[in-house]
Design a protein around this motif. Structure first.
Motif, mmCIF file in Angstrom:
data_model
loop_
_atom_site.group_PDB
_atom_site.id
_atom_site.type_symbol
_atom_site.label_atom_id
_atom_site.label_comp_id
_atom_site.label_asym_id
_atom_site.label_seq_id
_atom_site.Cartn_x
_atom_site.Cartn_y
_atom_site.Cartn_z
ATOM 1 N N VAL A 104 32.247 -14.180 -37.731
ATOM 2 C CA VAL A 104 31.959 -13.724 -36.363
ATOM 3 C C VAL A 104 30.468 -13.386 -36.265
ATOM 4 O O VAL A 104 29.999 -12.446 -36.913
ATOM 5 C CB VAL A 104 32.793 -12.476 -35.997
ATOM 6 N N ILE A 105 29.737 -14.165 -35.497
ATOM 7 C CA ILE A 105 28.328 -13.868 -35.217
ATOM 8 C C ILE A 105 28.285 -13.194 -33.854
ATOM 9 O O ILE A 105 28.673 -13.797 -32.846
ATOM 10 C CB ILE A 105 27.468 -15.145 -35.206
ATOM 11 N N ALA A 106 27.846 -11.957 -33.813
ATOM 12 C CA ALA A 106 27.950 -11.204 -32.563
ATOM 13 C C ALA A 106 26.679 -10.413 -32.278
ATOM 14 O O ALA A 106 26.089 -9.818 -33.178
ATOM 15 C CB ALA A 106 29.145 -10.256 -32.621
ATOM 16 N N GLY A 107 26.286 -10.437 -31.004
ATOM 17 C CA GLY A 107 25.107 -9.700 -30.573
ATOM 18 C C GLY A 107 23.894 -10.595 -30.400
ATOM 19 O O GLY A 107 23.868 -11.741 -30.853
ATOM 20 N N SER A 108 22.887 -10.050 -29.752
ATOM 21 C CA SER A 108 21.652 -10.798 -29.522
ATOM 22 C C SER A 108 20.767 -10.757 -30.763
ATOM 23 O O SER A 108 20.737 -9.761 -31.477
ATOM 24 C CB SER A 108 20.888 -10.199 -28.338
ATOM 25 N N PRO A 109 20.039 -11.842 -31.033
ATOM 26 C CA PRO A 109 19.119 -11.861 -32.171
ATOM 27 C C PRO A 109 17.939 -10.910 -31.951
ATOM 28 O O PRO A 109 17.642 -10.517 -30.812
ATOM 29 C CB PRO A 109 18.651 -13.313 -32.229
ATOM 30 N N PRO A 110 17.239 -10.558 -33.019
ATOM 31 C CA PRO A 110 16.060 -9.689 -32.905
ATOM 32 C C PRO A 110 14.864 -10.446 -32.350
ATOM 33 O O PRO A 110 14.924 -11.679 -32.177
ATOM 34 C CB PRO A 110 15.824 -9.257 -34.360
ATOM 35 N N PRO A 111 13.761 -9.761 -32.073
ATOM 36 C CA PRO A 111 12.563 -10.443 -31.573
ATOM 37 C C PRO A 111 12.122 -11.571 -32.501
ATOM 38 O O PRO A 111 12.203 -11.456 -33.722
ATOM 39 C CB PRO A 111 11.514 -9.318 -31.539
ATOM 40 N N HIS A 112 11.687 -12.669 -31.890
ATOM 41 C CA HIS A 112 11.131 -13.827 -32.597
ATOM 42 C C HIS A 112 12.155 -14.549 -33.468
ATOM 43 O O HIS A 112 11.776 -15.327 -34.350
ATOM 44 C CB HIS A 112 9.906 -13.422 -33.429
ATOM 45 N N TYR A 113 13.430 -14.296 -33.250
ATOM 46 C CA TYR A 113 14.472 -15.095 -33.895
ATOM 47 C C TYR A 113 14.783 -16.219 -32.920
ATOM 48 O O TYR A 113 15.450 -16.031 -31.916
ATOM 49 C CB TYR A 113 15.707 -14.239 -34.168
ATOM 50 N N THR A 114 14.270 -17.406 -33.205
ATOM 51 C CA THR A 114 14.238 -18.498 -32.234
ATOM 52 C C THR A 114 15.585 -19.221 -32.125
ATOM 53 O O THR A 114 16.483 -19.050 -32.962
ATOM 54 C CB THR A 114 13.165 -19.519 -32.624
ATOM 55 N N LEU A 115 15.689 -20.068 -31.103
ATOM 56 C CA LEU A 115 16.869 -20.907 -30.966
ATOM 57 C C LEU A 115 17.019 -21.835 -32.166
ATOM 58 O O LEU A 115 18.135 -22.138 -32.603
ATOM 59 C CB LEU A 115 16.782 -21.733 -29.679
ATOM 60 N N SER A 116 15.892 -22.278 -32.709
ATOM 61 C CA SER A 116 15.926 -23.111 -33.909
ATOM 62 C C SER A 116 16.508 -22.339 -35.095
ATOM 63 O O SER A 116 17.315 -22.877 -35.871
ATOM 64 C CB SER A 116 14.518 -23.610 -34.243
ATOM 65 N N ASP A 117 16.109 -21.076 -35.232
ATOM 66 C CA ASP A 117 16.669 -20.216 -36.280
ATOM 67 C C ASP A 117 18.179 -20.063 -36.094
ATOM 68 O O ASP A 117 18.955 -20.130 -37.052
ATOM 69 C CB ASP A 117 16.029 -18.822 -36.251
ATOM 70 N N PHE A 118 18.581 -19.835 -34.839
ATOM 71 C CA PHE A 118 20.000 -19.614 -34.534
ATOM 72 C C PHE A 118 20.805 -20.885 -34.795
ATOM 73 O O PHE A 118 21.935 -20.826 -35.300
ATOM 74 C CB PHE A 118 20.148 -19.172 -33.078
#
Length: 310
Positions: free
Chosen positions: A136-150
């Motif tokens: 389960v991946i839940a919540g918004s990523p931190p600053p500068h965690y890009t769509l490419s990272d995700f």
């Protein structure tokens, strides 16, 4: 095993005041408490309460690590966090009052994750997660965690063959749909935003989106939710309860829903259990607690209507 991933965990500082929060007034704090924050951690807390084996993964700051770990121990949340040196896990200030419904949340943004820890998280997942597991991946990523990272994160989990649930928002949620995850929980507006071709009918839009997602739950706020699975739509109507703090209610729903799937409950029973747990959550003052006994009673007050295709 169920793994939760919280990319931007938080320490919730609960500030209790008398009466309404007002501008140009000294809103004196009468009590302070702490809780864990971040959707993935809330999901882990729910799974632990159900007695389901799980482990929380993510990236925490080194400066206040002991405080975060103490809260997780109190919540019986097993964890294996990576640590970002020289920074702090963010705080989220939640203002609460016994006299009023709801809460006011003031979250910090969080720290930027190093490329080293982004890579280490992918390696950790590839090593731990097996095909029979759930993630389960839940919540918004931190600053500068890009769509490419995700995208890399989602693909790493998908490559394991494990069941993948993603409770995120915005472009991150759209990406999760494009890559074909197994579970999402958007609201009505997000359903419309995700679809390239949409209609004025919410039910038709849900049926269209459900062609890509095996377990789709659309939040209707206080009106409950609509769940799509195996070509069928079910509307869950929650019981009426006294709201004290709605923070984390959606996370409790997700955790209980995943618990139901892990225990092989029928879909309608899973939906009832999740709705009952979420209703119990809004009656609590903190950010993550719910009462299993009360949730069981509330579950019996949940109405499930199967929506026929028009």
């Amino acid at each position: 095993m169920i793994y939760t991933i919280t990319l931007n965990p938080a320490i919730d500082r609960l500030l209790f005041i008398n009466g309404e929060l007002e501008k140009r007034k000294t809103n004196r704090v009468i009590k302070t408490a702490f809780d864990c924050g971040g959707k993935g951690l809330h999901v882990s807390g729910v799974l632990s309460k159900f007695g389901i084996k799980n482990e929380a993964l993510g990236i925490a700051g080194s400066n206040n690590l002991d405080q975060l770990y103490a809260i997780l121990e109190e919540k019986h949340i097993n964890h294996d966090f990576l640590v970002e040196a020289g920074t702090s896990t963010r705080e989220c200030f939640v203002v609460l009052s016994d006299d009023t419904n709801g809460s006011t949340m003031i979250p910090e943004a969080g720290f930027s994750v190093s490329q080293t820890n982004k890579t280490n998280l992918l390696k950790q997942i590839a090593k731990k997660v097996k095909k029979e597991d759930m993630v389960v991946i839940a919540g918004s990523p931190p600053p500068h965690y890009t769509l490419s990272d995700f995208k890399e994160l989602l693909e790493t989990v998908k490559n394991t063959g494990a069941f993948l649930a993603c409770d995120s928002s915005g472009d991150y949620l759209k990406l999760a749909v494009q890559l074909g995850v197994d579970f999402i929980k958007p609201n009505e507006e997000e359903v419309v935003a995700i679809l390239a071709e949409k209609t004025e009918s919410l039910e038709e839009n849900i049926r269209t989106l459900a062609l890509k997602i095996p377990y789709l739950v659309v939040s209707l706020g206080g009106k409950g939710s609509i769940c799509a699975h195996n070509g069928k739509l079910y509307q869950a109507i929650p019981p009426t309860v006294k709201e004290r703090n709605d923070t984390g209610a959606g996370d409790v729903f997700v955790g209980a829903f995943i618990a139901g799937l892990a225990m092989n409950m029928p879909i309608m029973e899973t939906l009832k259990v999740a709705t009952g747990c979420s209703a119990s959550k809004v009656m609590q003052l903190d950010s993550s607690s719910f009462d299993l006994e009360a949730a069981g009673q509330l579950k019996n007050q949940v109405s499930i209507i199967q929506l026929e295709e028009r």
